[in-house]
Enzyme design. Sequence first.
Site, PDB file in Angstrom:
ATOM      1  CB  ALA A   1      -0.957  -0.034   1.243  1.00 32.11           C
ATOM      2  CB  ALA A   2       4.560   1.863  -0.646  1.00 34.29           C
ATOM      3  N   GLY A   3       2.043   3.113  -2.513  1.00 40.78           N
ATOM      4  CA  GLY A   3       1.611   4.184  -3.293  1.00 40.78           C
ATOM      5  C   GLY A   3       0.251   4.690  -2.810  1.00 40.78           C
ATOM      6  CG  ASP A   4      -3.170   2.442  -2.511  1.00 35.56           C
ATOM      7  OD1 ASP A   4      -3.277   2.970  -3.742  1.00 35.56           O
ATOM      8  OD2 ASP A   4      -3.551   1.322  -2.503  1.00 35.56           O
TER       9      ASP A   4
END
Length: 305
Positions: free
Chosen positions: A254-257
């Site tokens: 979930a890094a991009g989110d």
Amino acid sequence: MNEKNKILVIGSANTDMVISAGHFPKPGETLIGYDFMTNHGGKGANQAVAAARLGGDTAFICKLGDDSFGHSIMEMLRKEGIDVSYSSVSDQASSGVALICTIPSGENSIIIDSGTNGLLSPDDVMAAEPLFAEAAVMLMQLETPIDTVIKAAELGKKHGACVILNPAPAPTGPLPEALLRNVDLLIPNETEAESISGVNIQTDEDVAKAMDEIQKLGVKNVIITVGCKGVYARINGKLVKVPAFKVKAVDTTAAGDTFCGALCVSLCKGNNLEEAILFANKASSISVTRRGAQMSMPYLNEVNV
């Protein structure tokens, strides 16, 4: 930003089922995995939770199944303090599900059944127009039907919101001009930027070319995230690279989110783009040190240390 401060997220909500393995399975290979867990996910819900945990006044529009997964997601969103007054439940399909494999490097492989995410319609968005009137920032992704995303962008622009599109998963064809003309900020990763621009990104010059090609399509501003290498943005006409924080990645799910949600929060506070990127980089760097999607996302007090 304008005097409004609500963040409106339109998008997907899934239940993630995650298992770790020594490597990704090859075709026909059966692996013994470990550390199985379930976690609430979906790019839209992830971004809404990230924004809410970091102090953003957040509303979320999604469609869930009338099943245990859907009811659990709705309960979680409410507990996170997210306005779900225009999210709905349908018995026409099951709730979205994602099957995720993670390996020791922190990389992941994901398969998604969209379920009710595929039923979120332009009419659902139109019914939520009162939320658009309150929004300073509107954030979308590509895990719901493109006609719905186009309608959301139109409504966001109509009501003066900063319209942000995270074009994930990477589009397999050209994004409609009807969508891009209403996007104020596009946030692709390297793969997505290559897909949209047609430029193979290897160098800083390639990043600049990709940004140029994307802006020719009608997008006003572009940020390209490049994982552990940081983020590229064009600020006051100059290409700027904002380095990532150095951490040991455990799970990048979930890094991009987290980055997108955090960026929206910082922009709503009146910070400039470079300040917002720094804040978002810090939040996403914390998320990759933990397993899972939403369970990995930091709270404001963890970022402001």
